[in-house]
Design a protein around this motif. Structure first.
Motif, PDB file in Angstrom:
ATOM      1  N   ALA A   1       0.770  -1.143  -0.054  1.00 34.94           N
ATOM      2  CA  ALA A   1       0.030  -0.005  -0.044  1.00 34.94           C
ATOM      3  C   ALA A   1       0.771   1.342   0.039  1.00 34.94           C
ATOM      4  CB  ALA A   1      -0.777  -0.089   1.238  1.00 34.94           C
ATOM      5  N   LEU A   2       2.106   1.101   0.239  1.00 37.34           N
ATOM      6  CA  LEU A   2       2.958   2.197   0.161  1.00 37.34           C
ATOM      7  C   LEU A   2       3.172   2.705  -1.174  1.00 37.34           C
ATOM      8  CD1 LEU A   2       5.693   1.185   2.775  1.00 37.34           C
ATOM      9  CD2 LEU A   2       3.621   2.784   3.025  1.00 37.34           C
ATOM     10  N   PRO A   3       3.446   4.306  -1.462  1.00 38.77           N
ATOM     11  CA  PRO A   3       3.398   4.634  -2.547  1.00 38.77           C
ATOM     12  C   PRO A   3       4.942   4.317  -3.438  1.00 38.77           C
ATOM     13  CG  PRO A   3       3.742   6.399  -1.103  1.00 38.77           C
ATOM     14  CD  PRO A   3       3.400   5.359  -0.142  1.00 38.77           C
ATOM     15  N   ALA A   4       4.641   4.305  -4.741  1.00 40.96           N
ATOM     16  CA  ALA A   4       5.709   3.995  -5.627  1.00 40.96           C
ATOM     17  C   ALA A   4       6.260   5.208  -6.150  1.00 40.96           C
ATOM     18  CB  ALA A   4       5.276   3.366  -6.769  1.00 40.96           C
ATOM     19  N   PRO A   5       7.521   5.454  -6.137  1.00 42.07           N
ATOM     20  CA  PRO A   5       8.413   6.524  -6.578  1.00 42.07           C
ATOM     21  C   PRO A   5       7.482   7.008  -7.882  1.00 42.07           C
ATOM     22  CG  PRO A   5       9.753   5.046  -6.049  1.00 42.07           C
ATOM     23  CD  PRO A   5       8.711   4.465  -6.133  1.00 42.07           C
ATOM     24  N   GLU A   6       7.766   8.354  -8.122  1.00 40.80           N
ATOM     25  CA  GLU A   6       7.351   8.875  -9.629  1.00 40.80           C
ATOM     26  C   GLU A   6       8.502   8.725 -10.522  1.00 40.80           C
ATOM     27  OE1 GLU A   6       9.398  13.261  -8.830  1.00 40.80           O
ATOM     28  OE2 GLU A   6       7.279  13.004  -8.684  1.00 40.80           O
ATOM     29  N   GLY A   7       7.826   8.777 -11.945  1.00 44.78           N
ATOM     30  CA  GLY A   7       8.782   8.578 -12.796  1.00 44.78           C
ATOM     31  C   GLY A   7       9.981   9.032 -13.165  1.00 44.78           C
ATOM     32  N   SER A   8      10.451  10.265 -12.712  1.00 42.76           N
ATOM     33  CA  SER A   8      11.855  10.779 -12.847  1.00 42.76           C
ATOM     34  C   SER A   8      12.819   9.931 -11.611  1.00 42.76           C
ATOM     35  CB  SER A   8      11.675  12.333 -12.581  1.00 42.76           C
ATOM     36  OG  SER A   8      11.339  12.502 -11.528  1.00 42.76           O
ATOM     37  N   ARG A   9      12.080   9.602 -10.702  1.00 47.94           N
ATOM     38  CA  ARG A   9      13.014   8.969  -9.526  1.00 47.94           C
ATOM     39  C   ARG A   9      13.314   7.585 -10.228  1.00 47.94           C
ATOM     40  NH1 ARG A   9      10.615  11.022  -3.857  1.00 47.94           N
ATOM     41  NH2 ARG A   9      11.435  13.096  -4.076  1.00 47.94           N
ATOM     42  N   LEU A  10      12.368   6.992 -10.862  1.00 48.91           N
ATOM     43  CA  LEU A  10      12.457   5.510 -11.228  1.00 48.91           C
ATOM     44  C   LEU A  10      13.584   5.685 -12.214  1.00 48.91           C
ATOM     45  CD1 LEU A  10       9.057   4.163 -11.239  1.00 48.91           C
ATOM     46  CD2 LEU A  10      10.915   3.590  -9.852  1.00 48.91           C
ATOM     47  N   GLN A  11      13.656   6.693 -13.179  1.00 49.00           N
ATOM     48  CA  GLN A  11      14.628   6.849 -14.437  1.00 49.00           C
ATOM     49  C   GLN A  11      16.061   6.853 -13.616  1.00 49.00           C
ATOM     50  OE1 GLN A  11      13.386   9.971 -16.827  1.00 49.00           O
ATOM     51  NE2 GLN A  11      11.805   9.100 -17.359  1.00 49.00           N
ATOM     52  N   ALA A  12      16.234   7.600 -12.498  1.00 48.65           N
ATOM     53  CA  ALA A  12      17.522   7.635 -11.710  1.00 48.65           C
ATOM     54  C   ALA A  12      17.997   6.245 -11.245  1.00 48.65           C
ATOM     55  CB  ALA A  12      17.254   8.715 -10.930  1.00 48.65           C
ATOM     56  N   LEU A  13      16.560   5.607 -10.619  1.00 49.80           N
ATOM     57  CA  LEU A  13      17.041   4.226 -10.076  1.00 49.80           C
ATOM     58  C   LEU A  13      17.551   3.346 -11.170  1.00 49.80           C
ATOM     59  CD1 LEU A  13      16.837   2.204  -7.754  1.00 49.80           C
ATOM     60  CD2 LEU A  13      14.460   1.930  -8.479  1.00 49.80           C
ATOM     61  N   SER A  14      16.909   3.457 -12.438  1.00 48.33           N
ATOM     62  CA  SER A  14      17.235   2.618 -13.419  1.00 48.33           C
ATOM     63  C   SER A  14      18.731   2.817 -13.984  1.00 48.33           C
ATOM     64  CB  SER A  14      16.554   2.551 -14.950  1.00 48.33           C
ATOM     65  OG  SER A  14      16.739   1.803 -15.821  1.00 48.33           O
TER      66      SER A  14
END
Length: 301
Positions: free
Chosen positions: A159-172
């Motif tokens: 139920a916790l929120p997932a990171p937004e797209g820009s943060r996921l790009q940085a994670l990738s």
């Protein structure tokens, strides 16, 4: 110009495509962390200010989360021993064994395989950004089944929120070379520990990668691909004060500007002791020879 602009716009991924790429990056990272944790774990990446915030949302006292590699001077605790202690308690009285592997990362400490129920880690070192706003959460199989005080834990994490797209790009982008950076930093720490234990200004060195360190055996059994990036050294209080005087807030950067998981290293004043002060060298993944030279120059001041 309009024709050129049209070709440029056409080459850009649309919103749906960007969303699909971000979702795949998130799934890849979660799979990587789950495999690293072992013990048939499942992992999530969630949006949160830090590990303590996530722990509280899961009903875990942040102060109860164990740092496998932590303390001053730095020491390794044996997660297997902690898991055995949990298992010795009556089933109804068991509380989750929660660990914070932010320093070692999930890739460096297979906490689920060692018996941890809940594994947390800041992803600052992965994306090379302080306070990046992303935390990895891992649950081993028994926790997913609600055992050992973990009833409802999987649903709470989901139920916790997932990171937004820009943060996921940085994670990738960070995940692409994080394992190599992590291993290199660990290697640099091994070199630094060996160098510092022979330095005349150093009274004592604490690093689990040294075979005569009191936590070497626990570290060898609990860590993979090195013994972590942190080396603690005991020096005269005046030496410690001079060493960090060129920096700010009790810390000085070596070989560039320090960011978590980057090439530069950092020396930080950790604690005073009866016979001096403890400094921590958190090694980055830069050149080991340059780091040794910078440390030598720092201790000469």
């Amino acid at each position: 110009m309009e024709q050129e602009q049209g070709r440029t716009d056409a080459a850009r991924p649309g919103r749906e495509e960007r969303g699909a790429l971000a979702g795949e990056a998130l799934r890849d990272a979660c799979r990587t962390f789950a495999r690293a944790l072992g013990g048939r774990s499942r992992a999530w990446v969630v949006a949160a200010p830090g590990v303590a915030d996530v722990a509280r949302q899961l009903g875990i006292d942040p102060a109860a989360a164990v740092e496998p590699l932590g303390g001053v001077p730095v020491r390794m605790c044996d997660l297997r021993a902690l898991a055995r202690h949990r298992d010795e308690a009556p089933t109804a009285e068991r509380v989750p064994l929660a660990v914070d592997v932010s320093l070692t990362s999930a890739l460096g400490c297979p906490a689920g395989r060692l018996g941890a129920d809940v594994v947390l880690a800041s992803l600052d070192r992965v994306v090379r950004q302080p306070a990046c706003g992303m935390v990895m959460v891992g649950l081993r199989r028994e926790a997913l089944q609600g055992r050992d005080g973990c009833a409802g834990m999987a649903d709470a994490v989901a139920a916790l929120p997932a990171p937004e797209g820009s943060r996921l790009q940085a994670l990738s982008a960070g995940m692409a070379d994080f394992d190599a950076r992590r291993r290199h930093a660990n290697d640099n720490a091994q070199v630094m520990a060996a160098y510092l234990r022979c330095h005349p200004a150093v009274r004592s060195v604490s690093y689990p990668g040294l075979t005569d360190d009191q936590s070497y055996e626990a570290a060898a059994a609990n860590l993979e691909d090195g013994f972590g990036p942190a080396v603690d050294v005991l020096v005269d209080a005046a030496v410690a004060a001079r060493a960090v005087a060129q920096g700010a807030n009790g810390a000085v950067d070596l070989c560039g500007r320090y960011v978590p998981g980057g090439t530069a290293s950092r020396v930080q004043n950790m604690a005073t002791a009866e016979d001096g002060a403890w400094l921590r060298v958190e090694c980055g993944c830069g050149d080991a020879r340059g780091l040794v030279a910078a440390a030598e120059a720092l201790l000469r001041r």
